[in-house]
Structures are given as structure tokens and as C-alpha cells.
Design a protein around this motif. Structure first.
Motif, PDB file in Angstrom:
ATOM      1  N   LYS A  91       0.790  17.464  -0.713  1.00 56.79           N
ATOM      2  CA  LYS A  91       1.324  16.420  -1.596  1.00 56.79           C
ATOM      3  C   LYS A  91       0.242  15.363  -1.838  1.00 56.79           C
ATOM      4  O   LYS A  91      -0.217  14.686  -0.909  1.00 56.79           O
ATOM      5  N   ALA A  92      -0.152  15.219  -3.108  1.00 50.94           N
ATOM      6  CA  ALA A  92      -1.205  14.255  -3.448  1.00 50.94           C
ATOM      7  C   ALA A  92      -0.620  12.849  -3.575  1.00 50.94           C
ATOM      8  O   ALA A  92       0.401  12.655  -4.228  1.00 50.94           O
ATOM      9  N   LEU A  93      -1.265  11.897  -2.922  1.00 48.50           N
ATOM     10  CA  LEU A  93      -0.848  10.493  -3.042  1.00 48.50           C
ATOM     11  C   LEU A  93      -1.998   9.692  -3.645  1.00 48.50           C
ATOM     12  O   LEU A  93      -3.154  10.099  -3.570  1.00 48.50           O
ATOM     13  N   ASN A  94      -1.654   8.531  -4.194  1.00 51.54           N
ATOM     14  CA  ASN A  94      -2.684   7.740  -4.849  1.00 51.54           C
ATOM     15  C   ASN A  94      -3.347   6.748  -3.881  1.00 51.54           C
ATOM     16  O   ASN A  94      -3.039   5.550  -3.877  1.00 51.54           O
ATOM     17  N   THR A  95      -4.265   7.264  -3.073  1.00 51.10           N
ATOM     18  CA  THR A  95      -4.896   6.434  -2.037  1.00 51.10           C
ATOM     19  C   THR A  95      -5.719   5.295  -2.638  1.00 51.10           C
ATOM     20  O   THR A  95      -5.716   4.176  -2.125  1.00 51.10           O
ATOM     21  N   GLU A  96      -6.404   5.590  -3.748  1.00 55.91           N
ATOM     22  CA  GLU A  96      -7.275   4.560  -4.325  1.00 55.91           C
ATOM     23  C   GLU A  96      -6.458   3.365  -4.794  1.00 55.91           C
ATOM     24  O   GLU A  96      -6.785   2.208  -4.495  1.00 55.91           O
ATOM     25  N   ALA A 123      -3.550   2.538  -3.714  1.00 60.44           N
ATOM     26  CA  ALA A 123      -2.952   1.904  -2.531  1.00 60.44           C
ATOM     27  C   ALA A 123      -3.935   0.932  -1.885  1.00 60.44           C
ATOM     28  O   ALA A 123      -3.573  -0.194  -1.535  1.00 60.44           O
ATOM     29  N   LEU A 124      -5.191   1.364  -1.738  1.00 60.95           N
ATOM     30  CA  LEU A 124      -6.185   0.496  -1.101  1.00 60.95           C
ATOM     31  C   LEU A 124      -6.464  -0.731  -1.958  1.00 60.95           C
ATOM     32  O   LEU A 124      -6.544  -1.851  -1.461  1.00 60.95           O
ATOM     33  N   ASN A 125      -6.598  -0.524  -3.265  1.00 58.15           N
ATOM     34  CA  ASN A 125      -6.851  -1.662  -4.153  1.00 58.15           C
ATOM     35  C   ASN A 125      -5.742  -2.695  -4.050  1.00 58.15           C
ATOM     36  O   ASN A 125      -5.988  -3.882  -3.872  1.00 58.15           O
ATOM     37  N   LYS A 126      -4.510  -2.225  -4.152  1.00 56.25           N
ATOM     38  CA  LYS A 126      -3.376  -3.157  -4.138  1.00 56.25           C
ATOM     39  C   LYS A 126      -3.199  -3.801  -2.767  1.00 56.25           C
ATOM     40  O   LYS A 126      -2.882  -4.991  -2.666  1.00 56.25           O
ATOM     41  N   ALA A 127      -3.380  -3.010  -1.730  1.00 55.90           N
ATOM     42  CA  ALA A 127      -3.187  -3.549  -0.375  1.00 55.90           C
ATOM     43  C   ALA A 127      -4.193  -4.663  -0.088  1.00 55.90           C
ATOM     44  O   ALA A 127      -3.821  -5.736   0.395  1.00 55.90           O
ATOM     45  N   ILE A 171      -5.281   5.164   4.333  1.00 55.46           N
ATOM     46  CA  ILE A 171      -6.176   6.302   4.035  1.00 55.46           C
ATOM     47  C   ILE A 171      -5.663   7.553   4.754  1.00 55.46           C
ATOM     48  O   ILE A 171      -5.582   8.642   4.173  1.00 55.46           O
ATOM     49  N   THR A 172      -5.283   7.387   6.011  1.00 53.90           N
ATOM     50  CA  THR A 172      -4.826   8.535   6.802  1.00 53.90           C
ATOM     51  C   THR A 172      -3.493   9.067   6.282  1.00 53.90           C
ATOM     52  O   THR A 172      -3.260  10.285   6.319  1.00 53.90           O
ATOM     53  N   LEU A 173      -2.635   8.176   5.777  1.00 55.91           N
ATOM     54  CA  LEU A 173      -1.388   8.651   5.151  1.00 55.91           C
ATOM     55  C   LEU A 173      -1.722   9.563   3.976  1.00 55.91           C
ATOM     56  O   LEU A 173      -1.146  10.645   3.825  1.00 55.91           O
ATOM     57  N   GLY A 181       0.815  -1.211   0.000  1.00 56.68           N
ATOM     58  CA  GLY A 181       0.000   0.000   0.000  1.00 56.68           C
ATOM     59  C   GLY A 181       0.851   1.264   0.000  1.00 56.68           C
ATOM     60  O   GLY A 181       0.572   2.220  -0.726  1.00 56.68           O
ATOM     61  N   VAL A 182       1.908   1.248   0.823  1.00 59.41           N
ATOM     62  CA  VAL A 182       2.771   2.437   0.935  1.00 59.41           C
ATOM     63  C   VAL A 182       3.424   2.742  -0.413  1.00 59.41           C
ATOM     64  O   VAL A 182       3.471   3.901  -0.862  1.00 59.41           O
ATOM     65  N   GLU A 183       3.918   1.686  -1.072  1.00 62.26           N
ATOM     66  CA  GLU A 183       4.560   1.912  -2.383  1.00 62.26           C
ATOM     67  C   GLU A 183       3.548   2.389  -3.417  1.00 62.26           C
ATOM     68  O   GLU A 183       3.857   3.262  -4.228  1.00 62.26           O
ATOM     69  N   ALA A 184       2.327   1.823  -3.372  1.00 60.11           N
ATOM     70  CA  ALA A 184       1.293   2.238  -4.324  1.00 60.11           C
ATOM     71  C   ALA A 184       0.832   3.674  -4.062  1.00 60.11           C
ATOM     72  O   ALA A 184       0.384   4.362  -4.979  1.00 60.11           O
ATOM     73  N   LEU A 185       0.968   4.119  -2.819  1.00 67.81           N
ATOM     74  CA  LEU A 185       0.647   5.526  -2.517  1.00 67.81           C
ATOM     75  C   LEU A 185       1.609   6.453  -3.250  1.00 67.81           C
ATOM     76  O   LEU A 185       1.296   7.600  -3.547  1.00 67.81           O
TER      77      LEU A 185
END
Ligand SMILES: *Cc1c(COP(=O)(O)O)cnc(C)c1O
Length: 274
Positions: free
Chosen positions: A256-261, A263-267, A245-247, A170-174
Motif C-alpha cells: 500500500k503506497a502512502l504519501n510520505t513526502e 506527510a513530512l512536509n506537512k508535519a 517515514i517508517t509508516l 503527518g498521519v492524515e497526510a500519509l
């Protein structure tokens, strides 16, 4: 972000500097970086050089397997407040036959922490502590051990590994960088994340705290450079999911925009397949 290897220790003990070494102390799970060490191969080296082998397993015992006798470990120390899910205040030791022999010869002054004294009390017909133990904590510990027994120790190890893989993915996908790149030495108990240029680590940990989740910053030279997320003990996939999600929200609050969606899918995909 790297582990000490059995070869490193073998080289040191074989060198001039290693001639007078009596024992090797190692931290099983390095809580400050999120690296864990291969106790088995290091144990083989300690046996080869006939040195005492002592392990700090405070943040690993129950989260990561530790086969004390099989791996030739003389002393393992742990405490109540990490994967044993109990408030701080209790400490546990195991000591091998060789460890007790060293204990008999040791000359360092001691009184309260005298293990020989503890052993004497333990061997009484009704085993005791040499001094008054923190009985309230023992009730908590008893419940924690029941929970571990109910889940099954092997399942507890598996859950920790599964959740750490889920979180790392998830962290890497973020779009963030992990401090420990090599999955083989990545801790199943804690994950360190690099803080990118221009972001203040304290603002991220502060955002978490304001949102009801406590994560840690770096220590010593890593202060301000990493954040650390513990995922040991009473933790499940929803905790990991909420932390991702909180990250995303915390970094967004810092521009700084991260790719939460993603990250959640992959995690969750990793969670379902691990
Ligand atoms: C938490 C921890 C300890 C114990 O730390 P105290 O807070 O001083 O009780 C020791 N070793 C490791 C690796 C730890 O994670």
C-alpha cells in the motif's frame, strides 16, 4: 475514540443507578485508544455530587497538565514508566484530606499497600518508606526529574501537544485514518491509527520492530484494527519524523503506497508553526 464527558457522569450520578456511588474512577489518558478526558469539568461534577474523585494518571502525568487540588481530585496515581521516563517499578499517589478520611474508614484487607502505613513512615522526622524502596529506580527518577525541571514543566506539556499535532497531521497526510477524530480530546501522549482493510496490523508493528522502533497494536476488541504510537517522555520531532517515514515504508512493504513526502512536509510545517 470518544471521551466520557462531565455531562455523562452528571447524568449517571443524578440517576437512580448513581444513588449509592461513593466515588468516580477515571483514566486521564486512555492509553488503549488515545483519548484524554477533561479532568476539570468532571471534577466539578464530582464535587457537586460529593463523591470521591480518583484519577489514573499513569500515562498522562507530566505529559498532560493535572491540577490536582485546583480541580478537586482526591487521589491521583501515576507510575515511573511512562512520561516520567524511568524504568517500571515505582508508583506515586497523592491523597486529599477527604481521601484520607475514606482511608480511615475503609475495610478492605490490605498490608503491603496500606497507605496509612506509608503516611506514618512519611511523617517520621526522617521520612521513610514502610518497606525497602527500589533505590536504584529513585536515582533514575531523580535524573528524569532534573531533565523535566531543566526543560520546564510548561514546556514539557507544550512539547507533547506540539508533537502530537505534528504526528496527527503527518498521519492524515500519509493517507491514513486517525481513530480519534476530534482534536480536542486527542491524546498528547499516544496516537491510534486505523488499519485499512486488507492490511495486517501485526505485519506493520513487526516491520517497525525490525527497523528499531517499537509501536503497539490494539488491545481487546481493537486488536488488529488499530496501531498505537506513543510519543511521551523522551521524544522529539525527529522521532516523529522517523516514525512517519517508517509508516510509509511499512505500508509499502504490504503493497500500500502512502504519501510520505506530503506527510513530512506537512508535519514539519506544523512543528514550525505550533
Ligand atoms: C501503563 C498504564 C497503567 C499501568 O499499567 P501496568 O503496565 O499494569 O503498570 C495504568 N493505567 C494506564 C492508563 C496506563 O497507560
Amino acid at each position: 475514540g470518544k471521551a466520557v464527558t462531565a455531562q455523562d457522569i452528571d447524568l449517571l450520578l443524578s440517576s437512580e443507578a448513581g444513588k449509592d456511588v461513593k466515588g468516580v474512577f477515571i483514566t486521564h489518558n486512555e492509553t488503549s485508544t488515545g483519548v484524554y478526558s477533561d479532568l476539570k469539568s468532571i471534577g466539578e461534577v464530582c464535587q457537586k455530587h460529593n463523591v470521591l474523585y480518583l484519577v489514573d494518571a499513569v500515562s498522562s502525568l507530566v505529559a498532560i497538565d493535572c491540577k490536582t487540588d485546583l480541580w478537586g481530585i482526591d487521589v491521583v496515581i501515576t507510575a515511573s514508566q511512562k512520561a516520567l521516563m524511568t524504568p517500571p517499578g515505582l508508583c506515586f499517589f497523592s491523597v486529599s484530606k477527604k481521601g484520607w478520611e475514606y482511608n480511615q474508614e475503609a475495610k478492605c484487607p490490605r498490608y503491603y499497600w496500606d497507605l496509612a502505613n506509608a503516611l506514618k513512615s512519611l511523617k517520621k522526622p526522617t521520612p521513610e518508606n514502610p518497606y525497602t524502596p527500589a533505590v536504584t529506580l529513585l536515582f533514575g527518577l531523580n535524573e528524569a526529574l532534573n531533565m523535566i525541571k531543566q526543560e520546564g514543566l510548561e514546556n514539557v506539556f507544550k512539547r507533547h501537544l506540539q508533537l502530537s499535532k505534528m504526528f496527527r497531521t503527518g498521519v492524515e497526510a500519509l493517507g491514513l485514518e486517525l481513530m480519534v477524530k476530534d482534536e480536542k480530546i486527542a491524546s498528547p501522549a499516544v496516537t491510534s491509527i486505523m488499519i485499512p482493510e486488507g492490511i495486517e496490523a501485526g505485519k506493520i508493528t513487526g516491520f517497525f520492530r525490525n527497523n528499531g522502533i517499537v509501536i503497539a497494536g490494539g488491545q481487546g476488541q481493537l486488536k488488529g484494527r488499530i496501531i498505537r504510537v506513543g510519543h511521551l517522555g523522551y521524544v522529539d520531532a525527529f522521532d516523529i519524523s522517523n516514525t512517519l517515514i517508517t509508516l510509509g515504508r511499512a505500508f509499502k512493504s504490504q503493497g500500500k503506497a502512502l504519501n510520505t513526502e506530503a506527510a513530512l512536509n506537512k508535519a514539519w510545517e506544523v512543528y514550525e508553526h505550533e
